[in-house]
Scaffold this motif. Structure first.
Motif, PDB file in Angstrom:
ATOM      1  N   LEU A  11      32.270  19.347  74.311  1.00  0.00           N
ATOM      2  CA  LEU A  11      32.048  20.690  73.770  1.00  0.00           C
ATOM      3  C   LEU A  11      33.382  21.366  73.445  1.00  0.00           C
ATOM      4  CD1 LEU A  11      30.153  23.036  73.081  1.00  0.00           C
ATOM      5  CD2 LEU A  11      30.163  23.674  75.507  1.00  0.00           C
ATOM      6  N   GLU A  12      34.341  21.235  74.358  1.00  0.00           N
ATOM      7  CA  GLU A  12      35.661  21.854  74.153  1.00  0.00           C
ATOM      8  C   GLU A  12      36.337  21.295  72.900  1.00  0.00           C
ATOM      9  OE1 GLU A  12      39.096  23.184  77.200  1.00  0.00           O
ATOM     10  OE2 GLU A  12      38.649  21.034  77.199  1.00  0.00           O
ATOM     11  N   GLN A  13      36.265  19.988  72.720  1.00  0.00           N
ATOM     12  CA  GLN A  13      36.856  19.362  71.536  1.00  0.00           C
ATOM     13  C   GLN A  13      36.151  19.817  70.260  1.00  0.00           C
ATOM     14  OE1 GLN A  13      36.487  15.208  72.462  1.00  0.00           O
ATOM     15  NE2 GLN A  13      38.110  15.249  74.013  1.00  0.00           N
ATOM     16  N   GLY A  14      34.821  19.928  70.328  1.00  0.00           N
ATOM     17  CA  GLY A  14      34.049  20.379  69.168  1.00  0.00           C
ATOM     18  C   GLY A  14      34.379  21.798  68.770  1.00  0.00           C
ATOM     19  N   VAL A  15      34.514  22.661  69.772  1.00  0.00           N
ATOM     20  CA  VAL A  15      34.854  24.061  69.514  1.00  0.00           C
ATOM     21  C   VAL A  15      36.239  24.151  68.872  1.00  0.00           C
ATOM     22  CG1 VAL A  15      35.445  26.255  70.653  1.00  0.00           C
ATOM     23  CG2 VAL A  15      33.344  25.045  71.266  1.00  0.00           C
ATOM     24  N   ALA A  16      37.171  23.342  69.365  1.00  0.00           N
ATOM     25  CA  ALA A  16      38.525  23.324  68.790  1.00  0.00           C
ATOM     26  C   ALA A  16      38.496  22.827  67.350  1.00  0.00           C
ATOM     27  CB  ALA A  16      39.438  22.448  69.644  1.00  0.00           C
ATOM     28  N   THR A  17      37.691  21.797  67.095  1.00  0.00           N
ATOM     29  CA  THR A  17      37.576  21.264  65.735  1.00  0.00           C
ATOM     30  C   THR A  17      37.003  22.305  64.781  1.00  0.00           C
ATOM     31  OG1 THR A  17      37.282  19.016  66.582  1.00  0.00           O
ATOM     32  CG2 THR A  17      36.550  19.424  64.329  1.00  0.00           C
ATOM     33  N   LEU A  18      36.068  23.102  65.281  1.00  0.00           N
ATOM     34  CA  LEU A  18      35.477  24.169  64.468  1.00  0.00           C
ATOM     35  C   LEU A  18      36.433  25.347  64.278  1.00  0.00           C
ATOM     36  CD1 LEU A  18      31.847  24.246  65.944  1.00  0.00           C
ATOM     37  CD2 LEU A  18      32.477  23.573  63.610  1.00  0.00           C
ATOM     38  N   GLY A  19      37.528  25.361  65.045  1.00  0.00           N
ATOM     39  CA  GLY A  19      38.518  26.434  64.927  1.00  0.00           C
ATOM     40  C   GLY A  19      38.065  27.742  65.544  1.00  0.00           C
ATOM     41  N   ALA A  48      12.993  17.785  70.644  1.00  0.00           N
ATOM     42  CA  ALA A  48      12.912  16.320  70.554  1.00  0.00           C
ATOM     43  C   ALA A  48      14.212  15.664  71.006  1.00  0.00           C
ATOM     44  CB  ALA A  48      12.586  15.908  69.122  1.00  0.00           C
ATOM     45  N   VAL A  49      15.280  16.429  71.084  1.00  0.00           N
ATOM     46  CA  VAL A  49      16.572  15.900  71.520  1.00  0.00           C
ATOM     47  C   VAL A  49      16.598  15.873  73.051  1.00  0.00           C
ATOM     48  CG1 VAL A  49      19.076  16.194  71.436  1.00  0.00           C
ATOM     49  CG2 VAL A  49      17.680  16.833  69.458  1.00  0.00           C
ATOM     50  N   ARG A  50      16.760  14.692  73.631  1.00  0.00           N
ATOM     51  CA  ARG A  50      16.698  14.564  75.091  1.00  0.00           C
ATOM     52  C   ARG A  50      18.022  14.150  75.724  1.00  0.00           C
ATOM     53  NH1 ARG A  50      11.913  15.522  76.806  1.00  0.00           N
ATOM     54  NH2 ARG A  50      10.128  15.390  75.413  1.00  0.00           N
ATOM     55  N   ASP A  51      18.859  13.494  74.956  1.00  0.00           N
ATOM     56  CA  ASP A  51      20.149  13.041  75.491  1.00  0.00           C
ATOM     57  C   ASP A  51      21.110  14.227  75.607  1.00  0.00           C
ATOM     58  OD1 ASP A  51      22.155  10.897  76.124  1.00  0.00           O
ATOM     59  OD2 ASP A  51      23.091  11.787  74.365  1.00  0.00           O
ATOM     60  N   PRO A  52      21.721  14.445  76.777  1.00  0.00           N
ATOM     61  CA  PRO A  52      22.613  15.595  76.965  1.00  0.00           C
ATOM     62  C   PRO A  52      23.776  15.646  75.967  1.00  0.00           C
ATOM     63  CG  PRO A  52      22.076  14.605  79.081  1.00  0.00           C
ATOM     64  CD  PRO A  52      21.533  13.688  78.033  1.00  0.00           C
ATOM     65  N   VAL A  53      24.347  14.481  75.660  1.00  0.00           N
ATOM     66  CA  VAL A  53      25.461  14.442  74.701  1.00  0.00           C
ATOM     67  C   VAL A  53      24.969  14.881  73.322  1.00  0.00           C
ATOM     68  CG1 VAL A  53      27.139  12.961  73.550  1.00  0.00           C
ATOM     69  CG2 VAL A  53      26.686  12.674  75.997  1.00  0.00           C
ATOM     70  N   GLU A  54      23.787  14.399  72.939  1.00  0.00           N
ATOM     71  CA  GLU A  54      23.209  14.805  71.657  1.00  0.00           C
ATOM     72  C   GLU A  54      22.881  16.293  71.642  1.00  0.00           C
ATOM     73  OE1 GLU A  54      22.362  12.909  68.593  1.00  0.00           O
ATOM     74  OE2 GLU A  54      24.119  12.061  69.567  1.00  0.00           O
ATOM     75  N   MET A  55      22.475  16.828  72.789  1.00  0.00           N
ATOM     76  CA  MET A  55      22.201  18.272  72.870  1.00  0.00           C
ATOM     77  C   MET A  55      23.468  19.080  72.573  1.00  0.00           C
ATOM     78  SD  MET A  55      19.620  18.969  76.068  1.00  0.00           S
ATOM     79  CE  MET A  55      17.848  18.701  75.895  1.00  0.00           C
ATOM     80  N   VAL A  56      24.591  18.625  73.109  1.00  0.00           N
ATOM     81  CA  VAL A  56      25.857  19.324  72.846  1.00  0.00           C
ATOM     82  C   VAL A  56      26.149  19.339  71.346  1.00  0.00           C
ATOM     83  CG1 VAL A  56      28.372  19.209  73.152  1.00  0.00           C
ATOM     84  CG2 VAL A  56      26.849  18.929  75.129  1.00  0.00           C
ATOM     85  N   THR A  57      25.947  18.180  70.703  1.00  0.00           N
ATOM     86  CA  THR A  57      26.247  18.082  69.272  1.00  0.00           C
ATOM     87  C   THR A  57      25.207  18.795  68.418  1.00  0.00           C
ATOM     88  OG1 THR A  57      27.330  15.943  69.610  1.00  0.00           O
ATOM     89  CG2 THR A  57      26.631  16.478  67.367  1.00  0.00           C
ATOM     90  N   ARG A  58      23.944  18.430  68.608  1.00  0.00           N
ATOM     91  CA  ARG A  58      22.875  18.882  67.706  1.00  0.00           C
ATOM     92  C   ARG A  58      22.401  20.307  67.976  1.00  0.00           C
ATOM     93  NH1 ARG A  58      20.429  15.147  64.547  1.00  0.00           N
ATOM     94  NH2 ARG A  58      21.150  12.994  64.771  1.00  0.00           N
ATOM     95  N   HIS A  59      22.626  20.791  69.176  1.00  0.00           N
ATOM     96  CA  HIS A  59      22.185  22.144  69.508  1.00  0.00           C
ATOM     97  C   HIS A  59      23.361  23.120  69.639  1.00  0.00           C
ATOM     98  CE1 HIS A  59      18.240  20.703  69.604  1.00  0.00           C
ATOM     99  NE2 HIS A  59      18.080  20.470  70.885  1.00  0.00           N
ATOM    100  N   LEU A  60      24.298  22.802  70.529  1.00  0.00           N
ATOM    101  CA  LEU A  60      25.383  23.758  70.778  1.00  0.00           C
ATOM    102  C   LEU A  60      26.364  23.844  69.609  1.00  0.00           C
ATOM    103  CD1 LEU A  60      26.160  23.102  74.566  1.00  0.00           C
ATOM    104  CD2 LEU A  60      24.432  24.595  73.537  1.00  0.00           C
ATOM    105  N   LEU A  61      26.942  22.711  69.221  1.00  0.00           N
ATOM    106  CA  LEU A  61      27.945  22.737  68.151  1.00  0.00           C
ATOM    107  C   LEU A  61      27.314  23.074  66.802  1.00  0.00           C
ATOM    108  CD1 LEU A  61      30.137  19.667  69.197  1.00  0.00           C
ATOM    109  CD2 LEU A  61      30.690  22.099  69.447  1.00  0.00           C
ATOM    110  N   ASP A  62      26.093  22.595  66.566  1.00  0.00           N
ATOM    111  CA  ASP A  62      25.386  22.922  65.325  1.00  0.00           C
ATOM    112  C   ASP A  62      25.193  24.436  65.198  1.00  0.00           C
ATOM    113  OD1 ASP A  62      23.925  21.804  62.983  1.00  0.00           O
ATOM    114  OD2 ASP A  62      22.230  22.818  63.891  1.00  0.00           O
ATOM    115  N   SER A  63      24.847  25.086  66.305  1.00  0.00           N
ATOM    116  CA  SER A  63      24.666  26.539  66.288  1.00  0.00           C
ATOM    117  C   SER A  63      26.003  27.269  66.146  1.00  0.00           C
ATOM    118  CB  SER A  63      23.958  26.994  67.570  1.00  0.00           C
ATOM    119  OG  SER A  63      22.639  26.476  67.650  1.00  0.00           O
ATOM    120  N   LEU A  64      27.014  26.779  66.839  1.00  0.00           N
ATOM    121  CA  LEU A  64      28.330  27.423  66.790  1.00  0.00           C
ATOM    122  C   LEU A  64      28.966  27.355  65.409  1.00  0.00           C
ATOM    123  CD1 LEU A  64      29.818  26.167  70.177  1.00  0.00           C
ATOM    124  CD2 LEU A  64      29.250  28.543  69.602  1.00  0.00           C
TER     125      LEU A  64
END
Length: 211
Positions: A11-19, A48-64
């Motif tokens: 999540l931290e890396q994704g947030v940094a990538t998004l600036g 439908a997303v059940r994998d925690p890593v996928e949740m970070v990508t598809r839910h948290l970072l997608d929303s951010l």
């Protein structure tokens, strides 16, 4: 490395990538939300997303990814499901009044528990069809909720005169643009690069004509 630490790093890396620059403690609160969603999802099938890593990508970072386009003091998230992007935005940019709208009772029960557990000030959940919601909002978000024509047909009355409507889409929504109702105009279409996500993402920004 614990599973939580691995998710935090992703999540931290994704947030940094998004600036993005998030408030102190926001990453932990986002992961608390993800953990709560994962726990409830086992019983209530909220996503439908059940994998925690996928949740970070598809839910948290997608929303951010839409955070730079959010504006105003009030926000309505229509067809929010388990709080996407509304709860994520409430954690990442606190201080505005946010209304989470969904017609599904199980999802609204989860939203109310998330609001309580995460102590989200100024956030409330409403079980309702979009066309029955009242009020006007500076910003409206809708994630894969319906066509542009239907979104605005059902919820256009909720957009303040100088407000902005953020419609989160997958593929290029060009074929939907002719269906935008009279009184509304497309302000821009932005390709969103969500870290770790291969799929296309587009954000359609709309407002009232002449505003």
């Amino acid at each position: 490395m614990t599973a939580r630490t691995a998710l935090h790093n992703r999540l931290e890396q994704g947030v940094a990538t998004l600036g993005l620059s998030l408030p102190d403690g926001a990453l932990e609160r986002l992961l608390d939300y993800q953990a709560l969603l994962e726990r409830w999802n086992a019983a209530y099938n909220l996503t439908a997303v059940r994998d925690p890593v996928e949740m970070v990508t598809r839910h948290l970072l997608d929303s951010l990814a839409i955070l730079p386009y959010v504006q105003g003091e009030t926000l309505a998230d229509l067809g929010t499901g388990p709080g996407l992007p509304g709860i994520v935005l409430a954690i990442a940019a606190p201080g505005r009044q946010i209304l989470l709208v969904d017609s599904n009772g199980k999802k609204v029960r989860f939203l109310r528990e998330a609001i309580r557990a995460l102590k989200l000030d100024g956030v409330r959940a409403l079980q309702s069809r979009v066309e029955q919601v009242e009020g006007q909002f500076d910003c409206i978000t809708a994630r894969a909720f319906a066509s542009l024509a239907d979104m605005l047909g059902w919820g256009g009355h909720l957009l303040a005169p100088d407000g902005v409507w953020l419609a989160m889409k997958g593929r290029d929504p060009a074929d939907e643009l002719p269906g935008v109702p009279a009184g509304f105009a497309v302000r821009g279409i932005h390709a969103l690069a969500v870290p770790g996500l291969e799929a296309e993402r587009r954000l359609v920004v709309l407002g009232r004509s002449g505003a």
